[in-house]
Design a protein around this motif. Structure first.
Motif, PDB file in Angstrom:
ATOM      1  N   THR A   1       8.892  25.646 -52.999  1.00 20.13           N
ATOM      2  CA  THR A   1       7.994  25.447 -51.852  1.00 20.13           C
ATOM      3  C   THR A   1       8.669  25.841 -50.557  1.00 20.13           C
ATOM      4  O   THR A   1       8.000  26.302 -49.612  1.00 20.13           O
TER       5      THR A   1
ATOM      6  N   ARG B   1       5.843  24.421 -68.722  1.00 20.01           N
ATOM      7  CA  ARG B   1       6.226  24.275 -67.308  1.00 20.01           C
ATOM      8  C   ARG B   1       6.347  25.624 -66.624  1.00 20.01           C
ATOM      9  O   ARG B   1       5.968  25.791 -65.439  1.00 20.01           O
TER      10      ARG B   1
ATOM     11  N   ALA C   1       1.475  29.653 -62.386  1.00 24.23           N
ATOM     12  CA  ALA C   1       0.125  29.464 -61.846  1.00 24.23           C
ATOM     13  C   ALA C   1       0.149  28.809 -60.471  1.00 24.23           C
ATOM     14  O   ALA C   1      -0.685  29.112 -59.604  1.00 24.23           O
ATOM     15  N   GLU C   2       1.135  27.836 -60.282  1.00 23.83           N
ATOM     16  CA  GLU C   2       1.130  27.066 -59.049  1.00 23.83           C
ATOM     17  C   GLU C   2       1.922  27.734 -57.918  1.00 23.83           C
ATOM     18  O   GLU C   2       1.587  27.565 -56.752  1.00 23.83           O
ATOM     19  N   VAL C   3       3.014  28.474 -58.280  1.00 31.04           N
ATOM     20  CA  VAL C   3       3.912  28.979 -57.241  1.00 31.04           C
ATOM     21  C   VAL C   3       3.915  30.505 -57.177  1.00 31.04           C
ATOM     22  O   VAL C   3       3.748  31.104 -56.114  1.00 31.04           O
TER      23      VAL C   3
ATOM     24  N   GLU D   1       2.972  26.697 -65.811  1.00 36.46           N
ATOM     25  CA  GLU D   1       2.452  25.943 -64.668  1.00 36.46           C
ATOM     26  C   GLU D   1       3.050  26.453 -63.360  1.00 36.46           C
ATOM     27  O   GLU D   1       2.349  26.589 -62.341  1.00 36.46           O
ATOM     28  N   LEU D   2       4.391  26.732 -63.374  1.00 34.58           N
ATOM     29  CA  LEU D   2       5.035  27.243 -62.153  1.00 34.58           C
ATOM     30  C   LEU D   2       4.467  28.601 -61.758  1.00 34.58           C
ATOM     31  O   LEU D   2       4.272  28.894 -60.570  1.00 34.58           O
TER      32      LEU D   2
ATOM     33  N   LYS E   1       1.992  32.968 -58.452  1.00 40.32           N
ATOM     34  CA  LYS E   1       0.766  33.699 -58.100  1.00 40.32           C
ATOM     35  C   LYS E   1       0.433  33.580 -56.619  1.00 40.32           C
ATOM     36  O   LYS E   1       0.150  34.593 -55.949  1.00 40.32           O
TER      37      LYS E   1
END
Length: 390
Positions: A332, A257, A263-265, A260-261, A267
């Motif tokens: 977000t 996780r 990569a998703e947030v 993933e965070l 970066k």
């Protein structure tokens, strides 16, 4: 067959009449086989050669003057040789029972003679010597009457009421009794010692048995306890393994996780922060240029030059955010705040430019109109959450 006579194995056949026997005997002796005997002219008689016995009970006086009653038994028979048969036949053929009577009297006389030359101690302790001497002295006399003595047994010696033999035996009896008591005491001691040894061995065996039984019971208890604990231990071990597996799985899920965070947030946020940093550098460069222009009294040329350079500055700032490193702490919402801040900073720059230019140039007004869709958003406030831009 008529006239043929055969004697029994233990008999001698004496045939009288006709010729005399050998050695001038008045009859002929036949043993072991038969012979023809003429009736009327010859007469046949049989002499027993079987064993006979005579019993003697004689009162004798010893050399010490002590009267003893001696009882003896003599075993005798007629001798097997012809001379003995002839001698016995001439004396006992008509009354053969007299052999026992005469033998008893002969031995009684010899017993009195021999016992008179001995002491009570010798007679009692050396009975065989007494019997041998009696036989030796009577042998010649018995042979004269055709008899042979096979054995002489002294059966009893009695001193009557004198008590001499009893007194003589008392020391021996005492010694025997003493030895018997000693032997009995030794036997009792040995028996007691044997019982003690047996008791010790039995106690030792019982102790060893108790030890072995206790060890066996302890081993059984340990095995039972281990068996009782095996189930809970196995369950606890299984639970530990399950928890370890769950923990490892949770750690892997957390790591996944986190990646993933990032990569998703993280970066994208880093890229946005880099873009804002470039814009801020452009604003600083603009203000520097503006200051220089104002110092040289060439405001209009400076403003025009700045307005002309703004699109290129924004483009370079956007390209610079591609490698930016931005940490976003509130997800977000933080990204939205970053974007709003960037837009507000851009508008602030444009407003500053517009104020400096005073609205005199149409190119500046046109540029403000191009940025009009972003107006009204403003800079992010303090209540919108923390934003970290690097």
């Amino acid at each position: 067959m008529f006239g043929y006579r055969v004697p029994a194995p233990d008999e001698a056949m004496l045939v009288s009449g006709g010729r005399r026997g050998l050695g001038g005997a008045p009859f002929r002796v036949v043993t072991g086989h038969g012979a023809f005997v003429l009736p009327v002219f010859r007469k046949t008689r049989f002499l027993s050669l079987a064993m006979s016995e005579a019993e003697v009970m004689e009162k004798c006086v010893t050399r010490q003057g002590i009267a003893l009653t001696v009882r003896a038994v003599i075993a005798f028979k007629v001798g097997n040789d012809r001379e003995s048969i002839v001698n016995a036949g001439q004396r006992f053929l008509s009354d053969q029972d007299q052999m026992s009577v005469l033998t008893g009297r002969i031995f009684a006389g010899h017993l009195r003679s021999i016992i008179g030359s001995m002491t009570v101690e010798e007679i009692v302790t050396e009975r065989q010597k007494l019997a041998t001497e009696v036989l030796d002295t009577s042998k010649a006399e018995m042979a004269k009457i055709g008899l042979h003595v096979d054995s002489l047994q002294i059966q009893s010696i009695d001193d009557g009421d004198t008590g001499y033999i009893e007194a003589m035996s008392r020391p021996h009896k005492a010694a025997i009794q003493r030895q018997a008591k000693i032997a009995q005491a030794q036997a009792d001691q040995a028996s007691v010692e044997a019982e003690q040894v047996a008791a010790r061995k039995q106690a030792e065996y019982a102790r060893q048995t108790a030890i072995v039984r206790a060890e066996f019971d302890a081993e059984v208890d340990r095995a039972k306890a281990q068996a009782d604990q095996a189930g809970p231990l196995a369950q606890a071990h299984a639970r530990r393994e399950v928890l370890a597996a769950q923990t490892e799985l949770a750690l892997r899920q957390a790591e996944l996780r986190e990646k993933e965070l990032i990569a998703e947030v993280v970066k994208p946020a880093q890229a946005e922060a880099e873009r804002i940093r470039v814009l801020a550098m452009a604003e600083a460069e603009r203000m520097k240029i503006q200051a220089e222009a104002a110092a040289s009294y060439d405001r209009v040329a400076l403003d025009r030059m700045l307005i002309d350079q703004l699109p290129q500055i924004v483009k370079e700032a956007s390209a610079g955010l591609a490698g930016a490193n931005v940490n976003v702490l509130n997800g977000t919402d933080g990204l939205g705040e970053i974007a709003a801040g960037l837009v507000g900073q851009g508008l602030t720059i444009l407003d500053s430019v517009r104020k400096n230019l005073g609205g005199k140039d149409g190119a500046v007004a046109g540029s403000g109109a191009a940025l009009e869709p972003y107006a009204g958003r403003g800079r992010p406030s303090d209540d919108d959450g923390p934003v970290d831009i690097r």
